[in-house]
Design a protein around this motif. Structure first.
Motif, PDB file in Angstrom:
ATOM      1  N   TYR A  48      19.053   6.037   2.281  1.00  0.00           N
ATOM      2  CA  TYR A  48      17.893   5.712   3.102  1.00  0.00           C
ATOM      3  C   TYR A  48      16.731   5.289   2.208  1.00  0.00           C
ATOM      4  O   TYR A  48      16.503   5.896   1.157  1.00  0.00           O
ATOM      5  CB  TYR A  48      17.432   6.914   3.911  1.00  0.00           C
ATOM      6  N   CYS A  49      15.993   4.298   2.652  1.00  0.00           N
ATOM      7  CA  CYS A  49      14.724   4.029   1.992  1.00  0.00           C
ATOM      8  C   CYS A  49      13.605   4.547   2.895  1.00  0.00           C
ATOM      9  O   CYS A  49      13.771   4.661   4.117  1.00  0.00           O
ATOM     10  CB  CYS A  49      14.536   2.561   1.659  1.00  0.00           C
ATOM     11  N   ALA A  50      12.489   4.854   2.265  1.00  0.00           N
ATOM     12  CA  ALA A  50      11.369   5.433   2.991  1.00  0.00           C
ATOM     13  C   ALA A  50      10.059   4.990   2.347  1.00  0.00           C
ATOM     14  O   ALA A  50      10.024   4.708   1.142  1.00  0.00           O
ATOM     15  CB  ALA A  50      11.470   6.959   2.989  1.00  0.00           C
ATOM     16  N   ALA A  51       9.013   4.944   3.146  1.00  0.00           N
ATOM     17  CA  ALA A  51       7.706   4.517   2.662  1.00  0.00           C
ATOM     18  C   ALA A  51       6.692   5.643   2.829  1.00  0.00           C
ATOM     19  O   ALA A  51       6.659   6.309   3.871  1.00  0.00           O
ATOM     20  CB  ALA A  51       7.241   3.278   3.416  1.00  0.00           C
ATOM     21  N   ALA A  52       5.893   5.851   1.794  1.00  0.00           N
ATOM     22  CA  ALA A  52       4.883   6.906   1.799  1.00  0.00           C
ATOM     23  C   ALA A  52       3.504   6.307   1.530  1.00  0.00           C
ATOM     24  O   ALA A  52       3.369   5.453   0.655  1.00  0.00           O
ATOM     25  CB  ALA A  52       5.205   7.944   0.728  1.00  0.00           C
ATOM     26  N   LYS A  92      25.559  17.898   3.611  1.00  0.00           N
ATOM     27  CA  LYS A  92      24.549  18.213   2.590  1.00  0.00           C
ATOM     28  C   LYS A  92      23.172  17.779   3.041  1.00  0.00           C
ATOM     29  O   LYS A  92      23.025  16.963   3.951  1.00  0.00           O
ATOM     30  CB  LYS A  92      24.913  17.548   1.264  1.00  0.00           C
ATOM     31  N   VAL A  93      22.145  18.328   2.405  1.00  0.00           N
ATOM     32  CA  VAL A  93      20.792  17.940   2.751  1.00  0.00           C
ATOM     33  C   VAL A  93      20.467  16.578   2.137  1.00  0.00           C
ATOM     34  O   VAL A  93      21.095  16.152   1.165  1.00  0.00           O
ATOM     35  CB  VAL A  93      19.781  18.999   2.261  1.00  0.00           C
ATOM     36  N   ARG A  94      19.496  15.923   2.729  1.00  0.00           N
ATOM     37  CA  ARG A  94      19.057  14.646   2.200  1.00  0.00           C
ATOM     38  C   ARG A  94      18.306  14.885   0.886  1.00  0.00           C
ATOM     39  O   ARG A  94      17.408  15.714   0.817  1.00  0.00           O
ATOM     40  CB  ARG A  94      18.153  13.941   3.216  1.00  0.00           C
ATOM     41  N   GLU A  95      18.689  14.152  -0.136  1.00  0.00           N
ATOM     42  CA  GLU A  95      18.112  14.390  -1.454  1.00  0.00           C
ATOM     43  C   GLU A  95      17.464  13.140  -2.034  1.00  0.00           C
ATOM     44  O   GLU A  95      17.869  12.014  -1.739  1.00  0.00           O
ATOM     45  CB  GLU A  95      19.185  14.890  -2.432  1.00  0.00           C
ATOM     46  N   PHE A  96      16.481  13.382  -2.864  1.00  0.00           N
ATOM     47  CA  PHE A  96      15.767  12.302  -3.531  1.00  0.00           C
ATOM     48  C   PHE A  96      16.665  11.599  -4.541  1.00  0.00           C
ATOM     49  O   PHE A  96      17.440  12.252  -5.259  1.00  0.00           O
ATOM     50  CB  PHE A  96      14.541  12.885  -4.237  1.00  0.00           C
ATOM     51  N   VAL A  97      16.527  10.267  -4.609  1.00  0.00           N
ATOM     52  CA  VAL A  97      17.292   9.473  -5.573  1.00  0.00           C
ATOM     53  C   VAL A  97      16.346   8.775  -6.555  1.00  0.00           C
ATOM     54  O   VAL A  97      16.474   8.913  -7.769  1.00  0.00           O
ATOM     55  CB  VAL A  97      18.169   8.431  -4.868  1.00  0.00           C
ATOM     56  N   ALA A  98      15.400   8.016  -6.011  1.00  0.00           N
ATOM     57  CA  ALA A  98      14.495   7.250  -6.873  1.00  0.00           C
ATOM     58  C   ALA A  98      13.252   6.886  -6.081  1.00  0.00           C
ATOM     59  O   ALA A  98      13.280   6.836  -4.855  1.00  0.00           O
ATOM     60  CB  ALA A  98      15.182   5.985  -7.390  1.00  0.00           C
ATOM     61  N   ALA A  99      12.166   6.623  -6.808  1.00  0.00           N
ATOM     62  CA  ALA A  99      10.917   6.220  -6.159  1.00  0.00           C
ATOM     63  C   ALA A  99      10.186   5.231  -7.043  1.00  0.00           C
ATOM     64  O   ALA A  99      10.352   5.221  -8.268  1.00  0.00           O
ATOM     65  CB  ALA A  99      10.036   7.428  -5.877  1.00  0.00           C
ATOM     66  N   ILE A 100       9.372   4.414  -6.400  1.00  0.00           N
ATOM     67  CA  ILE A 100       8.598   3.407  -7.118  1.00  0.00           C
ATOM     68  C   ILE A 100       7.194   3.370  -6.539  1.00  0.00           C
ATOM     69  O   ILE A 100       6.997   3.538  -5.329  1.00  0.00           O
ATOM     70  CB  ILE A 100       9.292   2.030  -7.041  1.00  0.00           C
ATOM     71  N   SER A 101       6.227   3.165  -7.411  1.00  0.00           N
ATOM     72  CA  SER A 101       4.832   3.156  -6.984  1.00  0.00           C
ATOM     73  C   SER A 101       4.478   1.874  -6.244  1.00  0.00           C
ATOM     74  O   SER A 101       5.262   0.924  -6.193  1.00  0.00           O
ATOM     75  CB  SER A 101       3.925   3.313  -8.206  1.00  0.00           C
ATOM     76  N   ARG A 102       3.290   1.841  -5.712  1.00  0.00           N
ATOM     77  CA  ARG A 102       2.845   0.698  -4.910  1.00  0.00           C
ATOM     78  C   ARG A 102       2.936  -0.623  -5.676  1.00  0.00           C
ATOM     79  O   ARG A 102       3.388  -1.617  -5.134  1.00  0.00           O
ATOM     80  CB  ARG A 102       1.400   0.916  -4.484  1.00  0.00           C
ATOM     81  N   SER A 103       2.542  -0.582  -6.914  1.00  0.00           N
ATOM     82  CA  SER A 103       2.534  -1.810  -7.707  1.00  0.00           C
ATOM     83  C   SER A 103       3.866  -2.079  -8.391  1.00  0.00           C
ATOM     84  O   SER A 103       4.102  -3.172  -8.892  1.00  0.00           O
ATOM     85  CB  SER A 103       1.453  -1.726  -8.775  1.00  0.00           C
ATOM     86  N   GLY A 104       4.704  -1.055  -8.432  1.00  0.00           N
ATOM     87  CA  GLY A 104       5.970  -1.164  -9.155  1.00  0.00           C
ATOM     88  C   GLY A 104       5.858  -0.748 -10.607  1.00  0.00           C
ATOM     89  O   GLY A 104       6.845  -0.767 -11.334  1.00  0.00           O
ATOM     90  N   GLY A 105       4.672  -0.338 -11.017  1.00  0.00           N
ATOM     91  CA  GLY A 105       4.467   0.003 -12.414  1.00  0.00           C
ATOM     92  C   GLY A 105       4.993   1.354 -12.829  1.00  0.00           C
ATOM     93  O   GLY A 105       5.189   1.611 -14.017  1.00  0.00           O
ATOM     94  N   ARG A 122       0.813  -1.211   0.000  1.00  0.00           N
ATOM     95  CA  ARG A 122       0.000   0.000   0.000  1.00  0.00           C
ATOM     96  C   ARG A 122       0.848   1.262   0.000  1.00  0.00           C
ATOM     97  O   ARG A 122       0.319   2.374  -0.051  1.00  0.00           O
ATOM     98  CB  ARG A 122      -0.916   0.033   1.219  1.00  0.00           C
ATOM     99  N   TYR A 123       2.171   1.107   0.057  1.00  0.00           N
ATOM    100  CA  TYR A 123       3.062   2.245   0.185  1.00  0.00           C
ATOM    101  C   TYR A 123       3.932   2.424  -1.050  1.00  0.00           C
ATOM    102  O   TYR A 123       4.491   1.459  -1.587  1.00  0.00           O
ATOM    103  CB  TYR A 123       3.981   2.069   1.400  1.00  0.00           C
ATOM    104  N   GLY A 124       4.036   3.673  -1.469  1.00  0.00           N
ATOM    105  CA  GLY A 124       5.086   4.010  -2.411  1.00  0.00           C
ATOM    106  C   GLY A 124       6.403   4.032  -1.647  1.00  0.00           C
ATOM    107  O   GLY A 124       6.429   4.328  -0.451  1.00  0.00           O
ATOM    108  N   VAL A 125       7.482   3.699  -2.299  1.00  0.00           N
ATOM    109  CA  VAL A 125       8.780   3.622  -1.640  1.00  0.00           C
ATOM    110  C   VAL A 125       9.789   4.466  -2.398  1.00  0.00           C
ATOM    111  O   VAL A 125       9.820   4.479  -3.635  1.00  0.00           O
ATOM    112  CB  VAL A 125       9.262   2.166  -1.543  1.00  0.00           C
ATOM    113  N   GLY A 126      10.610   5.160  -1.639  1.00  0.00           N
ATOM    114  CA  GLY A 126      11.647   5.977  -2.244  1.00  0.00           C
ATOM    115  C   GLY A 126      12.999   5.725  -1.625  1.00  0.00           C
ATOM    116  O   GLY A 126      13.104   5.199  -0.512  1.00  0.00           O
ATOM    117  N   TRP A 127      14.010   6.072  -2.391  1.00  0.00           N
ATOM    118  CA  TRP A 127      15.388   6.085  -1.882  1.00  0.00           C
ATOM    119  C   TRP A 127      15.861   7.536  -1.856  1.00  0.00           C
ATOM    120  O   TRP A 127      15.643   8.289  -2.814  1.00  0.00           O
ATOM    121  CB  TRP A 127      16.312   5.260  -2.780  1.00  0.00           C
TER     122      TRP A 127
END
Length: 123
Positions: free
Chosen positions: A95-99, A43-56, A31-36
């Motif tokens: 870091y990985c994170a869940a949204a 330095k500040v924490r910066e976005f690397v990549a993200a994937i949707s709930r289904s991976g699509g 149920r969660y989107g996941v990002g790295w």
């Protein structure tokens, strides 16, 4: 509640590859989107990549686009980040994170975070 544990970091030479893993607890991981994200010293924490709930659907920062691939296996509650052609500028704690949304690149949108895994790229 989702608990995340990263692994796969380490020391690699420039031009090398690493595959990071993010293992999640909880039956609702899909149920969660996941990002790295990554954070280099000073330095500040910066976005690397993200994937949707289904991976699509996926999204990448320009700095890693074409060199990295994010994927997920919901049956294993795991998200992966394959990084190729690494350079010293990729050195950081990852870091990985869940949204609780389909997919987001915004740090504030992530509710749960792992402890991070160190990636060091030598020149």
């Amino acid at each position: 509640q989702v608990q995340l544990v990263e692994s796969g970091g380490g020391l690699v030479q420039a031009g090398g590859s690493l595959r990071l893993s993010c293992a999640a607890s909880g039956r609702t991981f899909s149920r969660y989107g996941v990002g790295w994200f990554r954070q280099a010293p000073g330095k500040v924490r910066e976005f690397v990549a993200a994937i949707s709930r289904s991976g699509g659907s996926t999204d990448y920062a320009d700095s890693v686009k074409g060199r990295s691939t994010i994927s997920r296996d919901n049956a294993k509650n795991t998200v992966y980040l394959q990084m190729n052609n690494l350079n010293p500028e990729d050195t950081a704690v990852y870091y990985c994170a869940a949204a609780p949304v389909v997919l987001t690149t915004i740090r504030a949108g992530y509710e749960f975070w792992g402890q991070g895994t160190q990636v060091t790229v030598s020149s």
